[in-house]
Design a protein around this motif. Structure first.
Motif, PDB file in Angstrom:
ATOM      1  N   ASN A   1      39.778  50.792  33.347  1.00  0.00           N
ATOM      2  CA  ASN A   1      40.421  49.853  32.455  1.00  0.00           C
ATOM      3  C   ASN A   1      38.988  48.756  31.970  1.00  0.00           C
ATOM      4  OD1 ASN A   1      41.500  48.008  30.433  1.00  0.00           O
ATOM      5  ND2 ASN A   1      42.907  47.311  31.818  1.00  0.00           N
ATOM      6  N   LEU A   2      38.026  49.225  31.048  1.00  0.00           N
ATOM      7  CA  LEU A   2      37.008  48.106  31.105  1.00  0.00           C
ATOM      8  C   LEU A   2      37.467  46.491  30.685  1.00  0.00           C
ATOM      9  CD1 LEU A   2      34.354  50.367  29.924  1.00  0.00           C
ATOM     10  CD2 LEU A   2      34.640  49.817  32.177  1.00  0.00           C
ATOM     11  N   ASP A   3      38.584  46.597  29.914  1.00  0.00           N
ATOM     12  CA  ASP A   3      39.193  45.393  29.643  1.00  0.00           C
ATOM     13  C   ASP A   3      39.340  44.166  30.699  1.00  0.00           C
ATOM     14  OD1 ASP A   3      38.648  46.429  27.047  1.00  0.00           O
ATOM     15  OD2 ASP A   3      40.800  46.458  26.294  1.00  0.00           O
ATOM     16  N   SER A   4      39.467  45.097  31.815  1.00  0.00           N
ATOM     17  CA  SER A   4      40.019  44.231  32.991  1.00  0.00           C
ATOM     18  C   SER A   4      38.699  43.283  33.697  1.00  0.00           C
ATOM     19  CB  SER A   4      40.676  45.001  34.052  1.00  0.00           C
ATOM     20  OG  SER A   4      39.587  45.757  34.693  1.00  0.00           O
ATOM     21  N   LEU A   5      37.594  43.857  33.313  1.00  0.00           N
ATOM     22  CA  LEU A   5      36.074  42.869  33.909  1.00  0.00           C
ATOM     23  C   LEU A   5      36.062  41.795  33.032  1.00  0.00           C
ATOM     24  CD1 LEU A   5      33.958  46.248  33.580  1.00  0.00           C
ATOM     25  CD2 LEU A   5      34.995  45.187  35.757  1.00  0.00           C
ATOM     26  N   CYS A   6      35.502  40.846  34.091  1.00  0.00           N
ATOM     27  CA  CYS A   6      35.113  39.396  33.390  1.00  0.00           C
ATOM     28  C   CYS A   6      33.926  39.709  32.322  1.00  0.00           C
ATOM     29  CB  CYS A   6      34.452  38.651  34.457  1.00  0.00           C
ATOM     30  SG  CYS A   6      35.635  38.349  36.010  1.00  0.00           S
ATOM     31  N   PHE A   7      33.832  38.751  31.367  1.00  0.00           N
ATOM     32  CA  PHE A   7      33.010  38.668  30.647  1.00  0.00           C
ATOM     33  C   PHE A   7      31.426  38.197  31.279  1.00  0.00           C
ATOM     34  CE2 PHE A   7      35.800  37.581  26.805  1.00  0.00           C
ATOM     35  CZ  PHE A   7      36.293  38.853  26.943  1.00  0.00           C
ATOM     36  N   PRO A   8      30.331  38.980  31.333  1.00  0.00           N
ATOM     37  CA  PRO A   8      29.183  38.701  32.150  1.00  0.00           C
ATOM     38  C   PRO A   8      28.912  37.261  31.893  1.00  0.00           C
ATOM     39  CG  PRO A   8      28.835  40.686  31.048  1.00  0.00           C
ATOM     40  CD  PRO A   8      30.222  40.176  30.502  1.00  0.00           C
ATOM     41  N   HIS A   9      28.842  36.541  30.852  1.00  0.00           N
ATOM     42  CA  HIS A   9      28.461  35.233  30.532  1.00  0.00           C
ATOM     43  C   HIS A   9      29.529  34.173  31.011  1.00  0.00           C
ATOM     44  CE1 HIS A   9      30.776  35.944  26.878  1.00  0.00           C
ATOM     45  NE2 HIS A   9      30.934  34.709  26.749  1.00  0.00           N
ATOM     46  N   GLU A  10      30.579  34.351  31.331  1.00  0.00           N
ATOM     47  CA  GLU A  10      31.633  33.809  31.514  1.00  0.00           C
ATOM     48  C   GLU A  10      31.643  32.380  32.447  1.00  0.00           C
ATOM     49  OE1 GLU A  10      36.453  34.573  32.271  1.00  0.00           O
ATOM     50  OE2 GLU A  10      35.351  36.230  31.559  1.00  0.00           O
ATOM     51  N   ASN A  11      30.919  32.738  33.448  1.00  0.00           N
ATOM     52  CA  ASN A  11      30.580  31.721  34.469  1.00  0.00           C
ATOM     53  C   ASN A  11      28.995  31.179  34.492  1.00  0.00           C
ATOM     54  OD1 ASN A  11      33.320  31.792  35.624  1.00  0.00           O
ATOM     55  ND2 ASN A  11      32.858  33.749  35.802  1.00  0.00           N
ATOM     56  N   VAL A  12      28.269  31.630  33.514  1.00  0.00           N
ATOM     57  CA  VAL A  12      26.882  31.478  33.550  1.00  0.00           C
ATOM     58  C   VAL A  12      26.200  30.227  33.861  1.00  0.00           C
ATOM     59  CG1 VAL A  12      26.660  31.287  31.188  1.00  0.00           C
ATOM     60  CG2 VAL A  12      24.908  32.273  32.530  1.00  0.00           C
ATOM     61  N   SER A  13      26.954  29.188  33.366  1.00  0.00           N
ATOM     62  CA  SER A  13      26.528  27.666  33.504  1.00  0.00           C
ATOM     63  C   SER A  13      26.801  27.473  35.105  1.00  0.00           C
ATOM     64  CB  SER A  13      27.063  26.830  32.712  1.00  0.00           C
ATOM     65  OG  SER A  13      28.419  26.645  32.908  1.00  0.00           O
ATOM     66  N   GLU A  14      27.538  27.828  35.668  1.00  0.00           N
ATOM     67  CA  GLU A  14      27.974  27.566  37.223  1.00  0.00           C
ATOM     68  C   GLU A  14      26.790  28.397  38.071  1.00  0.00           C
ATOM     69  OE1 GLU A  14      30.452  28.368  34.964  1.00  0.00           O
ATOM     70  OE2 GLU A  14      31.285  26.221  34.587  1.00  0.00           O
ATOM     71  N   VAL A  15      26.747  29.870  37.793  1.00  0.00           N
ATOM     72  CA  VAL A  15      26.059  30.662  38.763  1.00  0.00           C
ATOM     73  C   VAL A  15      24.715  31.161  38.557  1.00  0.00           C
ATOM     74  CG1 VAL A  15      28.295  32.034  38.987  1.00  0.00           C
ATOM     75  CG2 VAL A  15      26.534  32.809  37.442  1.00  0.00           C
ATOM     76  N   LEU A  16      24.135  30.810  37.176  1.00  0.00           N
ATOM     77  CA  LEU A  16      22.816  31.285  37.007  1.00  0.00           C
ATOM     78  C   LEU A  16      21.745  30.254  37.380  1.00  0.00           C
ATOM     79  CD1 LEU A  16      20.623  33.468  35.854  1.00  0.00           C
ATOM     80  CD2 LEU A  16      21.049  32.338  33.606  1.00  0.00           C
ATOM     81  N   LYS A  17      21.118  30.645  38.258  1.00  0.00           N
ATOM     82  CA  LYS A  17      19.688  29.589  38.696  1.00  0.00           C
ATOM     83  C   LYS A  17      18.675  29.170  37.448  1.00  0.00           C
ATOM     84  CE  LYS A  17      15.714  29.421  41.660  1.00  0.00           C
ATOM     85  NZ  LYS A  17      15.705  28.028  41.915  1.00  0.00           N
ATOM     86  N   ASP A  18      18.525  28.045  37.273  1.00  0.00           N
ATOM     87  CA  ASP A  18      17.820  27.633  36.136  1.00  0.00           C
ATOM     88  C   ASP A  18      18.488  27.681  34.659  1.00  0.00           C
ATOM     89  OD1 ASP A  18      15.681  26.722  37.947  1.00  0.00           O
ATOM     90  OD2 ASP A  18      14.885  28.552  37.862  1.00  0.00           O
ATOM     91  N   TYR A  19      19.586  27.814  34.739  1.00  0.00           N
ATOM     92  CA  TYR A  19      20.400  28.065  33.530  1.00  0.00           C
ATOM     93  C   TYR A  19      19.836  27.216  32.340  1.00  0.00           C
ATOM     94  CZ  TYR A  19      24.135  27.533  29.888  1.00  0.00           C
ATOM     95  OH  TYR A  19      24.823  27.606  28.846  1.00  0.00           O
ATOM     96  N   GLU A  20      19.620  25.916  32.370  1.00  0.00           N
ATOM     97  CA  GLU A  20      19.108  24.984  31.623  1.00  0.00           C
ATOM     98  C   GLU A  20      17.837  25.417  30.948  1.00  0.00           C
ATOM     99  OE1 GLU A  20      17.552  23.840  35.130  1.00  0.00           O
ATOM    100  OE2 GLU A  20      19.351  24.410  34.602  1.00  0.00           O
ATOM    101  N   LYS A  21      16.900  26.240  31.419  1.00  0.00           N
ATOM    102  CA  LYS A  21      15.780  26.690  30.941  1.00  0.00           C
ATOM    103  C   LYS A  21      15.762  27.961  30.084  1.00  0.00           C
ATOM    104  CE  LYS A  21      13.380  24.596  35.304  1.00  0.00           C
ATOM    105  NZ  LYS A  21      12.698  25.044  36.427  1.00  0.00           N
ATOM    106  N   TYR A  22      16.897  28.498  30.100  1.00  0.00           N
ATOM    107  CA  TYR A  22      17.139  29.833  29.215  1.00  0.00           C
ATOM    108  C   TYR A  22      17.401  29.738  27.959  1.00  0.00           C
ATOM    109  CZ  TYR A  22      17.181  33.019  33.333  1.00  0.00           C
ATOM    110  OH  TYR A  22      17.150  33.377  34.398  1.00  0.00           O
ATOM    111  N   PRO A  23      16.615  30.321  26.966  1.00  0.00           N
ATOM    112  CA  PRO A  23      17.124  30.276  25.467  1.00  0.00           C
ATOM    113  C   PRO A  23      18.656  30.816  25.484  1.00  0.00           C
ATOM    114  CG  PRO A  23      15.695  32.155  25.844  1.00  0.00           C
ATOM    115  CD  PRO A  23      15.659  31.352  27.031  1.00  0.00           C
ATOM    116  N   VAL A  24      19.197  30.367  24.390  1.00  0.00           N
ATOM    117  CA  VAL A  24      20.749  30.878  24.101  1.00  0.00           C
ATOM    118  C   VAL A  24      20.719  32.501  23.734  1.00  0.00           C
ATOM    119  CG1 VAL A  24      20.817  30.362  21.643  1.00  0.00           C
ATOM    120  CG2 VAL A  24      23.001  30.506  23.073  1.00  0.00           C
ATOM    121  N   THR A  25      19.606  32.882  23.201  1.00  0.00           N
ATOM    122  CA  THR A  25      19.342  34.325  23.116  1.00  0.00           C
ATOM    123  C   THR A  25      19.458  35.210  24.379  1.00  0.00           C
ATOM    124  OG1 THR A  25      16.980  34.105  23.113  1.00  0.00           O
ATOM    125  CG2 THR A  25      18.173  34.249  20.979  1.00  0.00           C
ATOM    126  N   ALA A  26      19.472  34.593  25.462  1.00  0.00           N
ATOM    127  CA  ALA A  26      19.298  35.214  26.619  1.00  0.00           C
ATOM    128  C   ALA A  26      20.467  35.913  26.872  1.00  0.00           C
ATOM    129  CB  ALA A  26      18.804  34.303  27.971  1.00  0.00           C
TER     130      ALA A  26
END
Length: 498
Positions: free
Chosen positions: A198-223
């Protein structure tokens, strides 16, 4: 003593090894899915780090004619004093993880091994886990790199949870499916893991991106514009190893679940997305259902995808256009039907060119994949491919030199025919490597001469498209600066996907 429950997930550098200001300006979906599951199912702290992203990036003009990039790449695999390696050392030292998880493809596996080495130099106690396409292909051979402790085969979302729970409980790894690992000086290979139903059971990849991605603020939204709707590919192309990662049985996310993710991306400010699936939709019924869901729930969305030639017809492309599709990539690969048969593409060049006509008829940007240097290639078949590049009238050519990936049928064929030796080093070969030549009927010197001729054709065609696109965008911006009406500006955004 307080346990260290921090895990650092890393996408190793590849493009930055060609030039430091080159950059993978996207959030790797593999890191996003893993980070989401870790946050949801465990008490571990997680950081995702795309080491192939450069905040110093500059516009990259891709040219297939410059070999200096490949030589820079090779030098950066030997000389670890470069900026990118220093940044990786700093990231590991500052975060102080108990585990470093690395996502590795065959083309960046040499880089992944260096990341593992740097982690162990900083702290020998760090557990290094490597997942992704490469360990899924080669299995226990991934542990030939002495700095890797665990290799994960197949989908890693459930495997990483079980590994973290076992480490928390100080348990052995014997019952964890889908891994190879070291124990008491021996290499153990556990049973394969079942695919996620059931792939619907997976989290969305970007769901926690602002909390987990290093240097999140430097990425363009198109990332954050990339999305999967399916996993698996039913095709059996001779050179592809996708089935060893996802299987040939396709699993579909529900259109409702896909639309829910798209709407959350729109809330982030995205007007355009790209479906990252090996082949968009897989079948016409699913394409129909998904397109209708997008039309109903995501008005104004622009999107692109990779589509199999056999799925192209007037009705399907018309519906995709109505649903906002503005760019399609199709795999033509060769202009010669005999080579296409050897590739097991299950298409003819005539059918591929007909598909191109339909896509262009609906005003959709057309990008076409072409591969040269297949083992059975001849000078005549190369000329057929040059002719197909022109006849396709595609806007962009995505050009590759045939590269045999370990554990594919193509790799074994090349070994059996003396084109690959036992000391084959995957780091020396990738789709734009000037060292590539795996042809039975064309010697390396002649192949390099012919490849250079084709590369000039590709470079010229793509350069023209880039100039047209830059001119169009500059004209659009001038019009926007004149203060034209909102309805016209909306039309411009729909046209550009911006």
């Amino acid at each position: 003593m307080e346990r260290n429950n921090k895990i650092l997930l890393i996408e190793p550098p590849f493009y930055r090894l060609y030039k430091d200001t080159h950059s993978l300006n996207r959030y790797p979906l593999s890191l996003g899915y893993l980070a989401g599951m870790i946050r949801k199912e465990t008490n571990w702290s997680v950081m995702a780090y795309n080491a192939d992203f450069s905040s110093h990036s500059e516009p990259v003009k891709v040219s297939y004619l410059a070999s200096t990039g490949f030589y820079n790449y090779l030098n950066n695999l030997k000389d670890l004093s470069g900026r990118v390696w220093g940044e990786i050392r700093s990231a590991i030292s500052e975060y102080k993880p108990a585990i470093v998880g690395i996502s590795a493809k065959s083309q960046n596996f040499a880089s992944a091994c260096i990341v593992a080495k740097l982690a162990k130099e900083i702290n020998r106690q760090i557990i290094v886990i490597v997942g992704g396409p490469h360990p899924s292909m080669v299995g226990s051979d991934v542990l030939n790199c002495s700095d890797i402790d665990v290799g994960v085969r197949g989908e890693g979302e459930n495997t990483i949870i079980e590994l973290l729970n076992a480490i928390d409980a100080q348990k052995d790894f014997n019952d964890i499916k889908g891994i190879v690992y070291r124990k008491d000086g021996h290499i153990n290979e556990n049973a394969p893991r079942e695919f996620i139903k059931n792939l619907d059971s997976l989290c969305f990849p970007h769901e926690n991106v602002s909390e987990v991605l290093k240097d999140y603020e430097k990425y363009p939204v198109t990332a954050f514009r990339n999305i999967f709707a399916t996993r698996g590919c039913p095709n059996s192309c001779f050179f592809c190893g996708s089935h060893k990662i996802w299987s040939r049985k396709v699993r579909f996310r529900s259109p409702e679940n896909v639309v829910k993710e798209i709407k959350s991306l729109q809330k982030m400010g995205l007007r355009a997305i790209h479906f990252d699936d090996d082949t968009f939709g897989i079948n016409k019924q699913y394409i129909n259902n998904l397109c209708n869901a997008i039309i109903t729930h995501c008005p104004g969305l622009k999107w692109s995808c990779e589509l199999h030639v056999n799925l192209v017809d007037e009705q399907t492309i018309s519906l995709m256009k109505t649903a906002g599709c503005y760019s399609i990539l199709i795999g033509i690969e060769s202009g010669n039907n005999e080579i296409l048969r050897e590739m097991r593409k299950n298409i003819t060049i005539e059918k591929a060119l007909s598909a191109c006509e339909i896509i262009k008829k609906y005003g959709i940007e057309l990008q076409a994949f072409f591969i040269i240097g297949f083992p059975q290639e001849t000078e005549d078949s190369l000329n057929d491919t040059i002719a197909a590049m022109e006849k396709s009238k595609c806007d962009v050519i995505v050009y590759s030199i045939f590269t045999p990936y370990p554990c594919t049928e193509a790799f074994e064929f090349c070994k059996d025919n003396g084109l690959i030796t036992d000391d084959f080093d995957v780091s020396l070969y990738n789709h734009q490597s000037p060292a590539n030549c795996f042809c039975i009927k064309i010697n390396p010197e002649r192949f390099r001469l012919l490849a250079s001729k084709i590369e000039k054709i590709v470079d010229k065609k793509n350069s023209i498209h880039r100039k047209k696109r830059v001119f169009s965008l500059n004209t659009i911006r001038k019009i926007q600066n004149l203060g034209v009406g909102k309805s016209f500006q909306k039309g411009i955004r729909l046209f550009t996907g911006n």
